[in-house]
Design an enzyme around this catalytic site. Sequence first.
Site, PDB file in Angstrom:
ATOM      1  N   LYS A   6      24.643  27.353  59.350  1.00  0.00           N
ATOM      2  CA  LYS A   6      23.250  27.598  58.954  1.00  0.00           C
ATOM      3  C   LYS A   6      22.355  26.636  59.717  1.00  0.00           C
ATOM      4  O   LYS A   6      22.796  25.554  60.109  1.00  0.00           O
ATOM      5  CB  LYS A   6      23.079  27.342  57.453  1.00  0.00           C
ATOM      6  CG  LYS A   6      21.850  27.978  56.866  1.00  0.00           C
ATOM      7  CD  LYS A   6      22.116  29.412  56.474  1.00  0.00           C
ATOM      8  CE  LYS A   6      20.916  30.124  55.927  1.00  0.00           C
ATOM      9  NZ  LYS A   6      21.289  31.408  55.320  1.00  0.00           N
TER      10      LYS A   6
ATOM     11  N   ASP B 153      16.512  34.345  58.361  1.00  0.00           N
ATOM     12  CA  ASP B 153      16.566  33.893  56.970  1.00  0.00           C
ATOM     13  C   ASP B 153      15.094  33.789  56.555  1.00  0.00           C
ATOM     14  O   ASP B 153      14.223  34.347  57.250  1.00  0.00           O
ATOM     15  CB  ASP B 153      17.308  32.538  56.844  1.00  0.00           C
ATOM     16  CG  ASP B 153      17.726  32.225  55.408  1.00  0.00           C
ATOM     17  OD1 ASP B 153      18.724  32.786  54.948  1.00  0.00           O
ATOM     18  OD2 ASP B 153      17.035  31.434  54.728  1.00  0.00           O
TER      19      ASP B 153
HETATM   20  N1  GLU Z   1      20.404  34.554  56.335  1.00  0.00           N
HETATM   21  C1  GLU Z   1      21.277  35.598  55.885  1.00  0.00           C
HETATM   22  C2  GLU Z   1      22.238  35.026  54.855  1.00  0.00           C
HETATM   23  O1  GLU Z   1      21.869  34.178  54.085  1.00  0.00           O
HETATM   24  C3  GLU Z   1      21.913  36.371  57.015  1.00  0.00           C
HETATM   25  C4  GLU Z   1      22.743  35.559  57.958  1.00  0.00           C
HETATM   26  C5  GLU Z   1      23.246  36.319  59.186  1.00  0.00           C
HETATM   27  O2  GLU Z   1      22.988  37.511  59.303  1.00  0.00           O
HETATM   28  O3  GLU Z   1      23.924  35.667  59.995  1.00  0.00           O
HETATM   29  O4  GLU Z   1      23.364  35.444  54.722  1.00  0.00           O
END
Ligand code: GLU
Length: 444
Positions: free
Chosen positions: A126, A166
């Site tokens: 992340k 996100d």
């Molecule tokens: N931000 C999204 C999550 O919390 C998607 C992450 C992604 O597609 O890599 O899962």
Amino acid sequence: MSYVDEVIAQVIEKNPAQPEFHQAVKEVLESLRVVIEADEEKYRKDALLERIVTPERQLLFRVPWVDDKGQVQVNNAFRVQFNSAIGPYKGGLRLHPSVNLGIIKFLGFEQIFKNSLTGLPIGGGKGGSDFDPKGKSDREVMAFCQSFMTELCKYIGADTDVPAGDIGTGAREIGFMYGQYKRIRGLYEGVLTGKGLSYGGSLARTEATGYGLLYLTEEMLKCNGHDIKGKTVCVSGAGNVAIYAIQKAQQLGAKPVTCSDSTGWIYDPEGIDVALLKEVKEVKRARLTEYAAKRPGAEYHEGRGVWTIKCDVALPCATQNELTLDDAKALVANGCIAVAEGANMPTTLDATEYLQANKVLFAPGKAANAGGVATSALEMSQNSERLSWTFEEVDSKLKNIMVNIFHNLDDAAKKYGMEGNYVAGANIAGFLKVADAMQAQGIV
Ligand code: GLU
């Protein structure tokens, strides 16, 4: 002291002032107690838990950029590459003033188990920054994104780490970041997901988190003798997850009546008008007061309050810790039968326990919102084979994935004597695959 308690204590001591990270670790490790205690000495000797709660790599960097007045601004940025046991790091980039290392670590930690639950080969990561795209011009957002990617591009790649959207990072930001990555690295590869359809994005990725949330909720209700059709639904948030959750809820015959943003919330007893909500939020990037102004039957309230509205199903789709114990009490008093998390960790630990103790079906975010990242993994597959699948193909794969996730949680909870506890089921099922891969790969 038990091994689980030792590791929880260590995490709190070694990571001071990171309450969200502590919360996420506590929730997962508490659920794993039964699994760990069955083979405690082996896990302890391998320091499996210490390894899983410690990121493989954490990148912290500054992002300087020039605003429209010619003033230089500096933001903090992060990428936490948490665990690559089952695949390249995968997870979004959050752009919001509340972002700090603790928030990114909690999100990255959750992502490990979420990504494992999808059944696809993606590890957990992340990133993000305390930059706030709200109120910035397109040029300022581009300046930030280019500067951010100028540093980040050294550490990511289609086979190493694949960021995505996100909170605060949508199609516009992903486009600017992708352009800069390509310019510096000279690679036209699937290094980001959530890309535009004209340059390698996947159909149904935009809808995926919200649609997936409803597919899982529908299955959870069905397996517990309920039908989503005709249910009144309270949704919080008004971003990508909330919008497509509302849309799919309507397609399945339910009635979503609320949504919210950082300043207020809407109660629309006739059911939310999705076209209007999209216009206000996706096109105008305006506040929900504009929705209320165009919709005579809808009420606008300042502050927070969606969980005071009577509903059968609650879908928190805004942000972490937005559904508290008092909210949980209001939901139970109003006869709510199910809560499914569209956001990451939107329910506090005491609220989750209260809901479960009162027999409310509870689907945790790492399962219920996994449709977004799952479809990101499908975007990676399409990029690798240099093909694009139809909307129907992606959507039907997404639906299958969400139904399978639900049954994995359900089976794991039953196997470990906690039938109906989908929090424990998700944590155990997600953990077992990652732990197995880590053990197979030796001490790394
Ligand atoms: N931000 C999204 C999550 O919390 C998607 C992450 C992604 O597609 O890599 O899962």
